[in-house]
Enzyme design. Sequence first.
Site, PDB file in Angstrom:
ATOM      1  CG  LEU A  20      15.444  49.687  90.225  1.00 11.22           C
ATOM      2  CD1 LEU A  20      16.460  49.497  89.550  1.00 11.22           C
ATOM      3  CD2 LEU A  20      14.289  50.578  90.458  1.00 11.22           C
ATOM      4  CG  HIS A  45      13.456  43.454  86.853  1.00  8.70           C
ATOM      5  ND1 HIS A  45      14.133  44.538  86.404  1.00  8.70           N
ATOM      6  CD2 HIS A  45      14.445  43.723  87.439  1.00  8.70           C
ATOM      7  CE1 HIS A  45      15.185  45.861  86.893  1.00  8.70           C
ATOM      8  NE2 HIS A  45      15.079  45.088  87.803  1.00  8.70           N
ATOM      9  CG  HIS A  46      10.693  49.806  85.514  1.00  4.39           C
ATOM     10  ND1 HIS A  46      11.060  50.103  83.795  1.00  4.39           N
ATOM     11  CD2 HIS A  46       9.786  51.081  85.684  1.00  4.39           C
ATOM     12  CE1 HIS A  46      10.444  51.057  84.225  1.00  4.39           C
ATOM     13  NE2 HIS A  46       9.470  51.777  84.977  1.00  4.39           N
ATOM     14  CB  ALA A  47      14.766  45.309  83.216  1.00  7.22           C
TER      15      ALA A  47
END
EC number: 2.3.1.20
Length: 448
Positions: free
Chosen positions: A18, A135-137
């Site tokens: 992700l 990271h998509h976070a």
Amino acid sequence: MSPIDALFLSAESREHPLHVGALQLFEPPAGAGRGFVRETYQAMLQCREIAPLFRKRPTSLHGALINLGWSTDADVDLGYHARRSALPAPGRVRELLELTSRLHSNLLDRHRPLWETHVIEGLRDGRFAIYSKMHHALVDGVSGLTLMRQPMTTDPIEGKLRTAWSPATQHTAIKRRRGRLQQLGGMLGSVAGLAPSTLRLARSALIEQQLTLPFGAPHTMLNVAVGGARRCAAQSWPLDRVKAVKDAAGVSLNDVVLAMCAGALREYLDDNDALPDTPLVAMVPVSLRTDRDSVGGNMVGAVLCNLATHLDDPADRLNAIHASMRGNKNVLSQLPRAQALAVSLLLLSPAALNTLPGLAKATPPPFNVCISNVPGAREPLYFNGARMVGNYPMSLVLDGQALNITLTSTADSLDFGVVGCRRSVPHVQRVLSHLETSLKELERAVGL
């Protein structure tokens, strides 16, 4: 850590990386010596001031989701995060994309801040590339692309080299725009407080206007469970060619882009004996901003577009796509903000089901593919004097959504990044040749 950031971290697995990324292609300045790329890389490593975003790594207590949080690394190992690679002979774009595919498949190390930058040399024409991922976070696809453009300048002779991780690149605050899944998560929270009457109005808008609805998409080879390996493809098209079709047909630039993709997907599926009788449906992020909105606000929604892949004639497909997008955007733009939010939620909420294991096989796809056109730079950009000649977004794929097409503009070109599951979407690079064929068909159809 916000619940949405925690969701991205907890949902990640070997089969579901992700992170989002970008492959940037550069042409060295005239007179650059053979050591230009090495010297540029060494100069990047000397940029030891690191912005807070690039120091963040996840931490947890006993692996509990509710206890996920961010730690800040005081000492970031730039030699680990910023790497230099050389392509094997013969140094074609093919070798570059093979390396990019492997890099885009690998999970980020959660014991370190969640980002990597790879400086890649060895292209036989003398160009070099930088592949970056986060990271998509930490960032979504749009803000990630914005962040990766921060080191660029419009002046090829500006002396000071900057990097994405340097605090100097943070002088303009990056307003994180929600990506497809972050947008969904935010809407889930916001819509909970909407009055039932608002939801009823939003539902009526969908039905009365006969908009494209989720679960009306056919099941295709693109809508299956995915593995962890990725295949990346990238190519640029002159912006003038796409604009010429737009002007001749009297449609929007994004309508032409969607028609290009529709024709390409139609041919790709037909090559694999997998073209359905009913039209494919694309999820398309759209801006809902009006002149009344403040500069600092965001109004971003999503619509489902009928790609008309059941039609043989490219002109008919373009007209159908134009009508579908116009109808969807007109409804959303005329609704109050809360109702537009609710409509987008009703359209996108089924996609959340496919993030749960096994449900991609058990439920019809809410849509077949995500096609996103991210605004880019209108002027030529330079990094350490080298002109950026390509900026290819590399997004993520999910169970039930095994192919993603994202594009952005770089000065006078449109740069397409195509990412597919290596197992489920064979020969994804063929989508590029089909995009060229599709554009030529559109040019002929409008008399160019």
